[in-house]
Each structure stands twice: as structure tokens, then as C-alpha cells.
Design a protein around this motif. Structure first.
Motif, short mmCIF file in Angstrom:
data_model
loop_
_atom_site.label_atom_id
_atom_site.label_comp_id
_atom_site.label_asym_id
_atom_site.label_seq_id
_atom_site.Cartn_x
_atom_site.Cartn_y
_atom_site.Cartn_z
N ASP A 1 12.18 104.13 4.58
CA ASP A 1 11.57 103.33 5.63
C ASP A 1 10.21 102.83 5.15
O ASP A 1 9.61 103.42 4.28
CB ASP A 1 11.38 104.25 6.85
N GLU B 1 7.11 99.46 4.67
CA GLU B 1 6.83 98.24 3.89
C GLU B 1 6.91 98.47 2.38
O GLU B 1 7.20 97.56 1.61
CB GLU B 1 5.42 97.75 4.30
N LYS C 1 9.66 97.05 0.17
CA LYS C 1 9.73 95.63 -0.21
C LYS C 1 8.99 95.47 -1.54
O LYS C 1 7.92 94.87 -1.63
CB LYS C 1 9.09 94.76 0.88
N GLY D 1 14.76 96.86 10.79
CA GLY D 1 13.69 95.94 11.13
C GLY D 1 13.53 94.86 10.07
O GLY D 1 14.39 94.67 9.21
N GLY D 2 12.39 94.18 10.14
CA GLY D 2 12.14 93.06 9.23
C GLY D 2 12.08 93.49 7.78
O GLY D 2 12.45 92.72 6.88
N VAL D 3 11.64 94.71 7.53
CA VAL D 3 11.56 95.20 6.15
C VAL D 3 12.97 95.27 5.55
O VAL D 3 13.23 94.76 4.45
CB VAL D 3 10.86 96.58 6.11
N ASP E 1 14.32 91.66 5.13
CA ASP E 1 13.71 90.90 4.01
C ASP E 1 14.21 91.41 2.66
O ASP E 1 14.51 90.62 1.76
CB ASP E 1 12.19 91.04 4.05
N THR F 1 17.18 95.42 14.33
CA THR F 1 17.02 96.49 15.33
C THR F 1 15.62 96.54 15.93
O THR F 1 15.42 97.17 16.95
CB THR F 1 17.34 97.87 14.72
N SER F 2 14.64 95.90 15.28
CA SER F 2 13.29 95.87 15.89
C SER F 2 13.16 94.56 16.65
O SER F 2 13.84 93.57 16.35
CB SER F 2 12.20 96.00 14.82
N SER G 1 12.13 87.59 12.05
CA SER G 1 12.44 87.67 10.62
C SER G 1 13.91 87.53 10.28
O SER G 1 14.26 87.16 9.16
CB SER G 1 11.89 88.98 10.04
N LYS H 1 14.29 83.26 5.31
CA LYS H 1 13.23 83.65 4.37
C LYS H 1 13.43 85.13 4.00
O LYS H 1 13.51 85.99 4.87
CB LYS H 1 11.84 83.49 5.02
N LYS I 1 1.55 89.87 -0.16
CA LYS I 1 2.82 90.10 0.55
C LYS I 1 3.76 88.92 0.38
O LYS I 1 3.33 87.76 0.38
CB LYS I 1 2.52 90.27 2.04
N PHE J 1 19.35 98.22 21.25
CA PHE J 1 18.65 98.98 20.21
C PHE J 1 17.18 99.22 20.55
O PHE J 1 16.56 100.13 20.01
CB PHE J 1 18.68 98.23 18.86
N SER K 1 15.17 102.72 21.57
CA SER K 1 14.59 103.76 20.71
C SER K 1 13.38 103.25 19.90
O SER K 1 12.83 103.99 19.09
CB SER K 1 15.66 104.27 19.73
N1 LIG Z 1 11.53 86.79 6.77
C1 LIG Z 1 10.74 86.36 7.72
O1 LIG Z 1 10.82 85.20 8.16
C2 LIG Z 1 9.75 87.30 8.31
C3 LIG Z 1 9.05 86.96 9.48
C4 LIG Z 1 8.17 87.89 10.03
C5 LIG Z 1 7.99 89.13 9.43
N2 LIG Z 1 8.69 89.42 8.29
C6 LIG Z 1 8.56 90.73 7.64
O2 LIG Z 1 9.08 91.71 8.54
C7 LIG Z 1 8.46 92.96 8.24
C8 LIG Z 1 8.06 93.63 9.52
O3 LIG Z 1 9.23 93.85 10.29
P1 LIG Z 1 9.24 95.00 11.42
O4 LIG Z 1 8.05 94.83 12.26
O5 LIG Z 1 10.58 94.98 12.02
O6 LIG Z 1 8.97 96.32 10.57
P2 LIG Z 1 9.96 97.48 10.03
O7 LIG Z 1 11.19 96.93 9.49
O8 LIG Z 1 9.11 98.31 9.15
O9 LIG Z 1 10.29 98.27 11.36
C9 LIG Z 1 9.26 98.95 12.03
C10 LIG Z 1 9.61 100.43 12.25
O10 LIG Z 1 10.49 100.52 13.35
C11 LIG Z 1 11.65 101.25 12.97
N3 LIG Z 1 12.74 100.73 13.78
C12 LIG Z 1 13.31 99.51 13.71
N4 LIG Z 1 14.22 99.38 14.68
C13 LIG Z 1 14.23 100.53 15.38
C14 LIG Z 1 14.94 100.99 16.51
N5 LIG Z 1 15.80 100.20 17.16
N6 LIG Z 1 14.71 102.25 16.95
C15 LIG Z 1 13.80 103.05 16.33
N7 LIG Z 1 13.09 102.66 15.28
C16 LIG Z 1 13.29 101.42 14.80
C17 LIG Z 1 11.79 101.01 11.50
O11 LIG Z 1 12.58 101.98 10.91
C18 LIG Z 1 10.31 101.07 11.08
O12 LIG Z 1 9.89 102.40 10.96
C19 LIG Z 1 7.30 92.67 7.32
O13 LIG Z 1 7.65 93.05 6.01
C20 LIG Z 1 7.14 91.15 7.38
O14 LIG Z 1 6.65 90.61 6.19
C21 LIG Z 1 9.56 88.54 7.73
#
Ligand SMILES: NC(=O)c1ccc[n+]([C@@H]2O[C@H](COP(=O)([O-])OP(=O)(O)OC[C@H]3O[C@@H](n4cnc5c(N)ncnc54)[C@H](O)[C@@H]3O)[C@@H](O)[C@H]2O)c1
Length: 368
Positions: A77, A79, A82, A110-112, A115, A135-136, A143, A148, A157, A175, A178
């Protein structure tokens, strides 16, 4: 298809059109949506271990029952994954498990996760198919849509990446039950951004949602997700490679990125930083674009009410260094997204950095 009537939004692109299905509990019927992509090839579910235990195992069981061959690839889990090192680690694991050019990857997380999986899919065997299963909240509205993909290097980044569109995006607001509260706030930052730059009805929905103590099972959150996705899709369709219009999606991101980078991406979540970046952008819009005071103050108070996190003290020199490291600097000019009026963003490239810093300082102090 089972009769669960998801909201279906088609992303119409020249060669890479794909559907986005949004419906609470769609996961229970997932095989019905995925079977058209299954041609007997090996599938891989890439997901953090915690998400696997929450939702991934059930998805695997469901798909296996319907004769899919699908293997979980459990990832770490955060960032940190990436990165080139993890990109290599998981690419190797995929190949060692029989991934080939016909395989399908599913990014569940999530977005990580999205990506990194998207970037692996863009480059492994010179490009394979993948599906986004966010799921986030941030991944659902931002994202997972737009193609992208990327990873980070020490210098910044998302500096290594590719445009690679998924075959489909599946969004199940269930989702969110949680999702940690800070992550909910992070996603709300992006949702409010769409409300500010494009669709004011999202702001109205948010006010209702807030009055229901931000109940993540309420119909308002589902509606905000659908409307946010529609805004993002509309903008992506018009400017798929982010050459011009799509830059308005960076509203609030310039100062947001400074706060994230200054605190080493450890202290504040992306969307939370964007929330504060949007407050600065609206204050600037009042001063530079004569944005209506009543409207501006209403939005600022909504934004301030969501995130109480304190912001770091940054010196003027450091602030400027981070400002000009931003990807939105072109030919040494800083492209800053402001608002002319409600839902009318414009790109400005002649803003004096002192004004931006002054507003940051006064906002930062107001939170102490
Ligand atoms: N590709 C794009 O266009 C784009 C756009 C915006 C952001 N991003 C990227 O997205 C990333 C951030 O994404 P994020 O905010 O989702 O972060 P993340 O993926 O790190 O998720 C955040 C946390 O929430 C947890 N989580 C996710 N879904 C859950 C659920 N349903 N229940 C419990 N826990 C859950 C994850 O395991 C993690 O610990 C960054 O790397 C950013 O650069 C990309």
C-alpha cells in the motif's frame, strides 16, 4: 445483463472508447459486465492486500465460479509503490505467473493502484489491456478516468508515465463504507472542484450531503459521483492528451502540489491539499478576475469547513522554488487556473508570484 441498471457513461475517444458503469453493489454481478472481455486468457487482479481481504477475494471467487482464470497479485500500500523498483517487481511477478500479451489486468484499489497498474499495462509487452475498479472516492471520480498512468521518481511525482486507456471502469460506491475519513475528504476535494469549475448542482448536492452528516450510504454521494464522472469525461473527450482544456482540471492543484511536495507527500492527502489550493485560487480570482464576492465567500466557507488540517510555514524562497518546479510551468510562465465567474475557469499566465505567496500566508495563518 442482470437488471440492476447501472449508470452507463461511454467515454467516446477516437480509437479507445470505453464504458464506465456506476452502481452501488454492481460488484455482486461483476462477471456479467466482464464476460464480454473474457476470451479464455489469463486475468490478474492487482490489489493491495488490505483491499483484497475486504473485496478482492470475493471478486476472485465470483469470477472463478463463472469460469474466469484469474490470479491475484497482492501489492503493498502507499505512494511508495509508484516507483521504478515496484514497477519492476510486479511486472516480473506478472510474467512469472504467466501474464502474456493477451492478458487482462484489473486494478482494484485507490489511485496509487490504478496509476501503477495502468502504467504496467501500458508498457508490459508494449501494452496490454486493463480495467479500472476504483475503491477510493478520489479514484472513482478522478484517477480511474482519462487514461493517465504513471509512477514517481525522486525528481517529482508522475514524471514517468503514459496515456493508456482502460477497457472499462467499474464504480461501486458500496466500497466507500470502509474508506478512512481522511480519504473521503480527499475525494470530496476533487468532487467540489468539478462543482466549482463546471457543474454547480454538485455544490447543492454537497450541501445536502453535509446536512446528512456526510452519510456515505446516502443517494447524494452516488449522485455526486455520477455528476463528477460526467464532468471529467466531458473534459477528457474534448482534450484527451491534456494539451489545453483538460488543464482546467488542475484548478487548485498548483498550490496543492506545493503543500504536498513541501511536506514530502507524508502529511496531507492529495485531495486535501487541493481543497486548500482551491481556497487560494478563489481568493486570487476575487482579486484578479473580480469573481463575485458572495459566491467566492460561500465556496470558501464550504471548503474551509471540510478540512481542518494546519498548513506548513513555507518561506517565500521555498514557495517560489516549488512553484516553478510545477508541471504547469511552460516556457517559464506559470499557468494558473482561476475563475472568471461561477463555473467559468480561465488559464492565467501572468500572475505575480508575490500575490500567490501572500494569499497562501494569510490562509495558512487563518488556520492556526
Ligand atoms: N491518473 C490520474 O489521472 C490521477 C488523478 C489524480 C490522482 N492520481 C494519483 O492517485 C493517487 C492518489 O489516489 P488515492 O487518493 O486513491 O490514494 P491511495 O490509492 O493511496 O488510497 C488511499 C488509501 O485508502 C486505501 N483504500 C482505498 N480504497 C479503500 C476502501 N474502499 N476501503 C478502505 N481503504 C481503502 C488505500 O489502500 C490507501 O491506503 C496519487 O498517486 C495521485 O498521483 C492520478
Amino acid at each position: 445483463m442482470p437488471n440492476i441498471n447501472p449508470q452507463a457513461i461511454q467515454v467516446k475517444l477516437l480509437n479507445n472508447s470505453y464504458p464506465i458503469w456506476i452502481k452501488r453493489n454492481i460488484t455482486q454481478h461483476i462477471y456479467k459486465y466482464l464476460e464480454k472481455f473474457y476470451i479464455g486468457q489469463k486475468w490478474f487482479l492487482i490489489t493491495p492486500t488490505s483491499i483484497y481481504h475486504l473485496y478482492g477475494k470475493e471478486i476472485i471467487d465470483n469470477l472463478t465460479q463463472h469460469h474466469f482464470e484469474i490470479i491475484p497479485i497482492l501489492i503493498e500500500d502507499g505512494e511508495k509503490i509508484k516507483s521504478i523498483a515496484y514497477f519492476e517487481k510486479y511486472s516480473k511477478e506478472l510474467v512469472q505467473n504467466g501474464c502474456n500479451r493477451d492478458s487482462m489486468l484489473i486494478a482494484l484499489g485507490g489511485g496509487v493502484t490504478g496509476d501503477l497498474t495502468g502504467f504496467i499495462a501500458s508498457s508490459l509487452f508494449r501494452g496490454i489491456d486493463y480495467i479500472q475498479f476504483p475503491t477510493s472516492l478520489l479514484a472513482m471520480v478522478d484517477s480511474s478516468i482519462g487514461g493517465k498512468t504513471g509512477i514517481n521518481i525522486g525528481e517529482g511525482k508522475n514524471l514517468i508515465g503514459a496515456f493508456h486507456h482502460p477497457k472499462a471502469v467499474i464504480i461501486d460506491p458500496y466500497f466507500l463504507s470502509s474508506l478512512p475519513e481522511r480519504e473521503v475528504i480527499s475525494g470530496l476535494g476533487e468532487i467540489l472542484k468539478y462543482g466549482i469549475i463546471n457543474n454547480n448542482s454538485i455544490i447543492d448536492l454537497f450541501i445536502k450531503f453535509k446536512s446528512k452528516q456526510m452519510d456515505l450510504t446516502s443517494s447524494e454521494i452516488d449522485k455526486m459521483i455520477i455528476r463528477s464522472v460526467k464532468v471529467k469525461v466531458e473534459i477528457v473527450e474534448k482534450d484527451v492528451n491534456e494539451s489545453n482544456l483538460r488543464r482546467i482540471l488542475n484548478f487548485g492543484h498548483t498550490v496543492g502540489h506545493i503543500i504536498e511536495a513541501f511536506t514530502n507527500y507524508q502529511y496531507i492527502s492529495h485531495g486535501e491539499a487541493v481543497l486548500h489550493g482551491m481556497i487560494i485560487a478563489i481568493e486570487l480570482s476575487k482579486q484578479i478576475c473580480n469573481l463575485n464576492e458572495d459566491y467566492a465567500n460561500k465556496i470558501i466557507s464550504i471548503l474551509k469547513d471540510i478540512s481542518f488540517i494546519k498548513l506548513p510555514e513555507i518561506s517565500k524562497q521555498e514557495f517560489n522554488n516549488f512553484l516553478f518546479r510545477d508541471k504547469k510551468v511552460q516556457k517559464n510562465k506559470l499557468n494558473f487556473i482561476l475563475l472568471n465567474k461561477q463555473c467559468s475557469p480561465i488559464i492565467k499566465n501572468d500572475i505575480k508570484t508575490e500575490i500567490i505567496y501572500k494569499i497562501y500566508k494569510s490562509h495558512q495563518r487563518s488556520l492556526i
